[in-house]
Design a protein around this motif. Structure first.
Motif, PDB file in Angstrom:
ATOM      1  N   ALA A  42       0.829  -1.202   0.000  1.00  0.00           N
ATOM      2  CA  ALA A  42       0.000   0.000   0.000  1.00  0.00           C
ATOM      3  C   ALA A  42       0.867   1.256   0.000  1.00  0.00           C
ATOM      4  O   ALA A  42       0.468   2.301  -0.509  1.00  0.00           O
ATOM      5  CB  ALA A  42      -0.929  -0.008   1.210  1.00  0.00           C
ATOM      6  N   THR A  43       2.065   1.148   0.604  1.00  0.00           N
ATOM      7  CA  THR A  43       2.917   2.331   0.699  1.00  0.00           C
ATOM      8  C   THR A  43       3.736   2.552  -0.564  1.00  0.00           C
ATOM      9  O   THR A  43       3.830   3.677  -1.058  1.00  0.00           O
ATOM     10  CB  THR A  43       3.886   2.172   1.883  1.00  0.00           C
ATOM     11  OG1 THR A  43       3.135   1.773   3.016  1.00  0.00           O
ATOM     12  CG2 THR A  43       4.576   3.490   2.169  1.00  0.00           C
ATOM     13  N   TYR A  44       4.326   1.490  -1.068  1.00  0.00           N
ATOM     14  CA  TYR A  44       5.320   1.688  -2.119  1.00  0.00           C
ATOM     15  C   TYR A  44       4.844   1.343  -3.521  1.00  0.00           C
ATOM     16  O   TYR A  44       5.525   1.651  -4.494  1.00  0.00           O
ATOM     17  CB  TYR A  44       6.580   0.877  -1.788  1.00  0.00           C
ATOM     18  CG  TYR A  44       7.278   1.395  -0.557  1.00  0.00           C
ATOM     19  CD1 TYR A  44       7.986   2.590  -0.611  1.00  0.00           C
ATOM     20  CD2 TYR A  44       7.195   0.730   0.661  1.00  0.00           C
ATOM     21  CE1 TYR A  44       8.608   3.093   0.520  1.00  0.00           C
ATOM     22  CE2 TYR A  44       7.818   1.218   1.786  1.00  0.00           C
ATOM     23  CZ  TYR A  44       8.521   2.393   1.705  1.00  0.00           C
ATOM     24  OH  TYR A  44       9.136   2.887   2.825  1.00  0.00           O
ATOM     25  N   THR A  46       2.179   2.534  -4.920  1.00  0.00           N
ATOM     26  CA  THR A  46       1.499   3.675  -5.527  1.00  0.00           C
ATOM     27  C   THR A  46       2.456   4.857  -5.601  1.00  0.00           C
ATOM     28  O   THR A  46       3.513   4.865  -4.974  1.00  0.00           O
ATOM     29  CB  THR A  46       0.279   4.100  -4.681  1.00  0.00           C
ATOM     30  OG1 THR A  46       0.760   4.610  -3.447  1.00  0.00           O
ATOM     31  CG2 THR A  46      -0.641   2.934  -4.431  1.00  0.00           C
ATOM     32  N   ARG A  48       1.304   7.733  -4.654  1.00  0.00           N
ATOM     33  CA  ARG A  48       0.857   8.603  -3.565  1.00  0.00           C
ATOM     34  C   ARG A  48       1.513   8.170  -2.261  1.00  0.00           C
ATOM     35  O   ARG A  48       2.519   7.474  -2.266  1.00  0.00           O
ATOM     36  CB  ARG A  48      -0.671   8.504  -3.456  1.00  0.00           C
ATOM     37  CG  ARG A  48      -1.351   8.912  -4.764  1.00  0.00           C
ATOM     38  CD  ARG A  48      -2.629   9.601  -4.468  1.00  0.00           C
ATOM     39  NE  ARG A  48      -3.505   8.715  -3.711  1.00  0.00           N
ATOM     40  CZ  ARG A  48      -4.704   8.340  -4.178  1.00  0.00           C
ATOM     41  NH1 ARG A  48      -5.128   8.791  -5.332  1.00  0.00           N
ATOM     42  NH2 ARG A  48      -5.476   7.560  -3.472  1.00  0.00           N
ATOM     43  N   ALA A  49       0.944   8.583  -1.135  1.00  0.00           N
ATOM     44  CA  ALA A  49       1.458   8.191   0.183  1.00  0.00           C
ATOM     45  C   ALA A  49       2.915   8.581   0.346  1.00  0.00           C
ATOM     46  O   ALA A  49       3.738   7.815   0.840  1.00  0.00           O
ATOM     47  CB  ALA A  49       1.266   6.696   0.424  1.00  0.00           C
ATOM     48  N   ALA A  52       4.163   8.485   3.980  1.00  0.00           N
ATOM     49  CA  ALA A  52       4.289   7.126   4.510  1.00  0.00           C
ATOM     50  C   ALA A  52       5.552   6.450   3.998  1.00  0.00           C
ATOM     51  O   ALA A  52       6.168   5.655   4.711  1.00  0.00           O
ATOM     52  CB  ALA A  52       3.057   6.314   4.132  1.00  0.00           C
ATOM     53  N   LYS A  53       5.947   6.768   2.769  1.00  0.00           N
ATOM     54  CA  LYS A  53       7.141   6.130   2.202  1.00  0.00           C
ATOM     55  C   LYS A  53       8.354   6.329   3.106  1.00  0.00           C
ATOM     56  O   LYS A  53       9.233   5.493   3.173  1.00  0.00           O
ATOM     57  CB  LYS A  53       7.432   6.711   0.822  1.00  0.00           C
ATOM     58  CG  LYS A  53       6.524   6.178  -0.258  1.00  0.00           C
ATOM     59  CD  LYS A  53       6.991   6.631  -1.631  1.00  0.00           C
ATOM     60  CE  LYS A  53       6.193   5.982  -2.749  1.00  0.00           C
ATOM     61  NZ  LYS A  53       4.762   6.286  -2.698  1.00  0.00           N
ATOM     62  N   VAL A  56       7.139   4.606   7.099  1.00  0.00           N
ATOM     63  CA  VAL A  56       6.690   3.226   7.306  1.00  0.00           C
ATOM     64  C   VAL A  56       7.792   2.263   7.776  1.00  0.00           C
ATOM     65  O   VAL A  56       7.579   1.524   8.741  1.00  0.00           O
ATOM     66  CB  VAL A  56       5.972   2.698   6.049  1.00  0.00           C
ATOM     67  CG1 VAL A  56       5.990   1.187   5.984  1.00  0.00           C
ATOM     68  CG2 VAL A  56       4.536   3.189   6.052  1.00  0.00           C
TER      69      VAL A  56
END
Lengths: 502, 283
Positions: A42-44, A46, A48-49, A52-53, A56
């Motif tokens: 989910a973090t890497y 996309t 986006r985020a 978080a990258k 996390v």
């Protein structure tokens, strides 16, 4: 590109582990592994985020290996977990029943081949001596095998696809793991007897889940659950235990109650708590006093060779602690130790409760004063020289100027470091464990030594020779969390700069 | 050397020398014991009088105490944990220094709070956790360097504050200029900030490294099998089994362990002193 490779590795690892985790029934580990993979995806995966990258990776590790264990410790402190209560109630009942299996005159016997699919997972391949039929037995039950499924040579299963068969020596080596292995059957179980033989016996005991009782079918004795201390056992009407095996159960605040009401434990606990505070405060005061005095002496432009002093004084700080502590433990030897030799004394440093404490503080002074020297030097250099000069011009002597001007300013600057150092020494396991082991001990209380601090006491309760008391030790650890939290709050208040987090 | 000199400067040197002697005696003693062929407590003095490499040789030849193996284990744990800790801390520090988001201040303070709880206070839960993990994945269980390293990585964010403080001193105009030139956030982080932050990365790396090399509590509980030990538990085992007669062998191992660390400390001295006053405690 690297990103795809890393994510692919993560997914691949989790996928590769899944079959064996499912087979072994390790569903907690399995789900945690996949949650971690999902978070990473989910973090890497996309664009986006963005935030978080960067947060996390560290946060995942922090949560898994620091936050979760802390919470688990608190949870554990409300259980009786320890030696004799490591298993769940179902496992305990199953073990008690399996241990009651005895051979009957008409017991079927089998030729046994032990096989494994991986660590910890065993299968019994059995050939009935009377009928020649082949079976596969696991803790889940017995299954008859078709003739093609396995190779049978001279009455023994000698090959089975997907399994590794153990040699007699290997079975012997795995005896500990195989001790409780039983294949449940109608009214009994198949047990191993020797390396190459198994028999089907009948269980003398029967469990009735409706009334939660275990019944001895020969004598008709009924065993019901009764609480004894912080544990539950199956006992007969006279209170006699069927087995010393208990199980893991919640006990609420019983461990805390015990710590604060059992007079022997409370006495030890309060004494250890008192010494922990004295030890931590004493270490901070001693190291800071010596470090500051040194910094005051050497921090003068007229003193040459400051770089050399600093390089040499850095040594005790730079050498890994466990090495220095162990070397010092030799110095304190009563007969041959360096200290008694040089001073001509004959002090029993580590055997006498008072001198053992002195020894600890002396060692901690050596370990800590260079750090305080460096800190105090830095703080002194940050104080503007004009302040002191102005005071001297106003007629104050050198010492008065230090006491009235420099010292208060310095204290403000180093207060957070003093609190941090106190908190560090409060939990300074290494020094205590490696120098004195918490000792010396008195015969009437082998759990609590004269130089024990709370953390060394906790570790001994949990892993010491007296048998594991995980639940009770977890309660003490939880108290340590609370105390450390209070210290942390104190440090927050002492650190003014925190209010300016920007 | 007048009395005036003595009154103003000389006594300062006298005090400094006393401290130097206090600091150096145990260090000299290790060196002396390491090269003393007898290697017993009774025969060892502070000043080295004899020279022999017999203890060093025995460290590499006695299979009952596989020093090279312990050294390798320690290097692996230290390297893995240090790299992970510095890298994840630097990444988080980048977020906290350069991004503005809700919960930023709270997050920083929470990190500071968690950092003050030593991980080993949760030793009992960590022990059960690693036992269960080992039952599921044997390569990560008790007596494995991988499992032990993984647990120590729980301190992955221990250096965020120090690194963030350093990032804050690097002008934002640098990253903004790069963004104008078409650089993405990753380029800014890896190509601009990290190279500029080398001094603080070196210091935090060293602090992480000495923290791991001196870790004893968890290692003594997780790593009980001889070949899985780190230097800390391995060397402890040597001296503990015979405090009087194993001093030489222990000192030889200790010397080889401490020397690289001490040299690193000397090399990075300038930065360490700066970092200390910013409030980091070695553990």
């Amino acid at each position: 590109m690297t990103r795809i490779l890393c994510l692919g590795t993560a997914v691949g690892t989790a996928a590769a582990l899944t079959p064996s985790l499912v087979a072994g029934g390790h569903y907690v580990v399995l789900s945690i592994a996949w949650v971690v993979v999902a978070v990473l995806l989910a973090t890497y995966a996309t664009r986006r985020a963005l935030l978080a990258k960067y947060l996390v990776p560290g946060t995942l590790l922090l949560v898994l290996f620091t936050v979760a264990p802390v919470l688990a410790t608190v949870q554990m402190s409300t259980t009786n977990y320890g030696d004799g209560t490591r298993t769940t109630k179902e496992q305990t009942v199953a073990r008690i029943l399996a241990n009651s299996v005895v051979p009957t005159p008409d017991s079927p016997t089998f030729n046994l081949s032990v096989a494994t699919t991986g660590p910890g997972g065993f299968t019994f391949f059995l050939v009935d001596r009377a009928t020649g039929r082949a079976y596969a037995g696991t803790p889940d039950g017995l299954a008859e095998l078709s003739a093609e499924a396995v190779t049978v040579t001279r009455g023994f299963v000698t090959a089975a696809p997907g399994y590794t068969l153990l040699s007699a020596a290997q079975v012997n080596d795995a005896a500990e793991q195989l001790r409780d292995f039983a294949v449940p059957t109608e009214g009994g179980a198949i047990l191993r007897r020797g390396l190459r033989e198994a028999f089907e016996g009948r269980a003398v005991l029967r469990y009735d889940p409706e009334s939660d009782t275990i019944v001895d079918q020969r004598s008709g004795t009924r065993y019901t659950v009764q609480r004894q201390g912080d544990r539950e056992y199956y006992v007969d009407s006279g209170g006699e235990r069927l087995s010393d095996q208990s199980w893991r159960a919640g006990v609420g605040l019983e461990n805390y109650r015990r710590a604060f009401t059992d007079s022997r434990i409370l006495g030890g606990f309060l004494r250890i708590f008192g010494w922990t505070v004295i030890f931590a405060a004493g270490s901070v005061l001693l190291t800071f006093a010596v470090g500051l005095a040194l910094a005051g002496m050497l921090n003068d432009p007229r003193v040459r060779g400051q770089k050399w002093y600093r390089s040499i004084l850095l040594l005790p700080y730079a050498i890994p602690g466990f090495i220095s502590i162990l070397v010092w433990s030799g110095f304190f030897n009563q007969e041959f130790g360096l200290i008694n030799n040089l001073t001509g004394l004959s002090i029993d440093w580590l055997g006498d409760p008072f001198w053992a404490k002195v020894a600890l503080l002396l060692l901690n002074l050596w370990l800590g004063f260079p750090y305080m020297f460096l800190v105090a030097t830095g703080a002194l250099q940050a104080i503007p020289g004009e302040l002191k000069e102005a005071a001297i011009i106003d007629g104050a002597g050198g010492f008065t100027a230090f006491r009235r001007i420099t010292f208060p300013l310095l204290l403000v600057a180093v207060a957070p470091i003093l609190v941090a150092s106190f908190a560090f020494n409060f939990n300074n396991f290494n020094v205590v464990e490696l120098l004195t082991h918490g000792g010396p001990f008195t015969p009437d209380n082998p759990d609590a030594g004269a130089t024990d601090i709370l953390i060394s006491y906790t570790v001994r309760l949990a892993f010491g020779a007296g048998g594991a008391q995980f639940g009770f030790a977890a309660a003490i650890a939880t108290l340590l969390f609370v105390i450390t939290g209070v210290l942390a709050a104190a440090q927050f208040r002492a650190t003014r700069s925190l209010e300016e987090v920007h | 050397m007048t009395t005036r000199w003595w009154r103003e400067v000389g006594w300062r040197h006298a005090g400094g020398l006393v401290a130097v002697v206090f600091a150096v005696v145990p260090v000299l003693y290790i060196v002396s014991a390491a090269f003393n062929p007898l290697g017993t407590v009774v025969s060892t003095d502070v000043v080295p009088t004899q020279f022999s490499l017999v203890h060093f040789r025995s460290l590499f030849e006695d299979p009952a105490r596989p020093f090279p193996r312990w050294l390798l284990n320690t290097v692996v744990v230290c390297a893995a944990v240090t790299v992970v800790q510095v890298l994840s801390s630097a990444m988080a520090a980048y977020a906290f220094s350069r991004f503005r988001f809700r919960g930023r201040r709270g997050g920083l303070l929470t990190l500071l709070l968690i950092q003050m709880f030593p991980q080993f206070l949760a030793v009992i839960a960590l022990f059960t956790m690693i036992t269960e993990l080992g039952a599921a994945v044997p390569a990560l269980g008790l007596n494995t360097i991988a499992g032990y390293s993984l647990v120590l990585m729980g301190s992955a964010l221990a250096q965020v504050w120090l690194i963030k403080g350093y990032f804050d001193t690097i002008p934002r105009q640098l990253d903004e200029a790069a963004v104008v030139d078409g650089a993405g956030h990753a380029t800014v982080f890896f190509r601009i900030l990290l190279p500029l932050a080398r001094p603080i990365l070196a210091v935090t790396g060293l602090l992480a490294f000495v923290g791991v090399i001196g870790e004893f509590l968890l290692a003594s509980i997780f790593l009980t099998d001889t070949r899985s030990k780190t230097l800390a538990v391995g060397l402890y085992g040597i001296i503990e089994s015979d405090r009087s007669n194993n001093l030489g062998v222990f000192a030889a191992g200790a010397l080889m362990t401490a020397l690289p660390v001490v040299l690193l400390f000397q090399y990075l001295q300038r930065y360490i002193v700066g970092g200390l006053t910013a409030g980091s405690v070695k553990d």
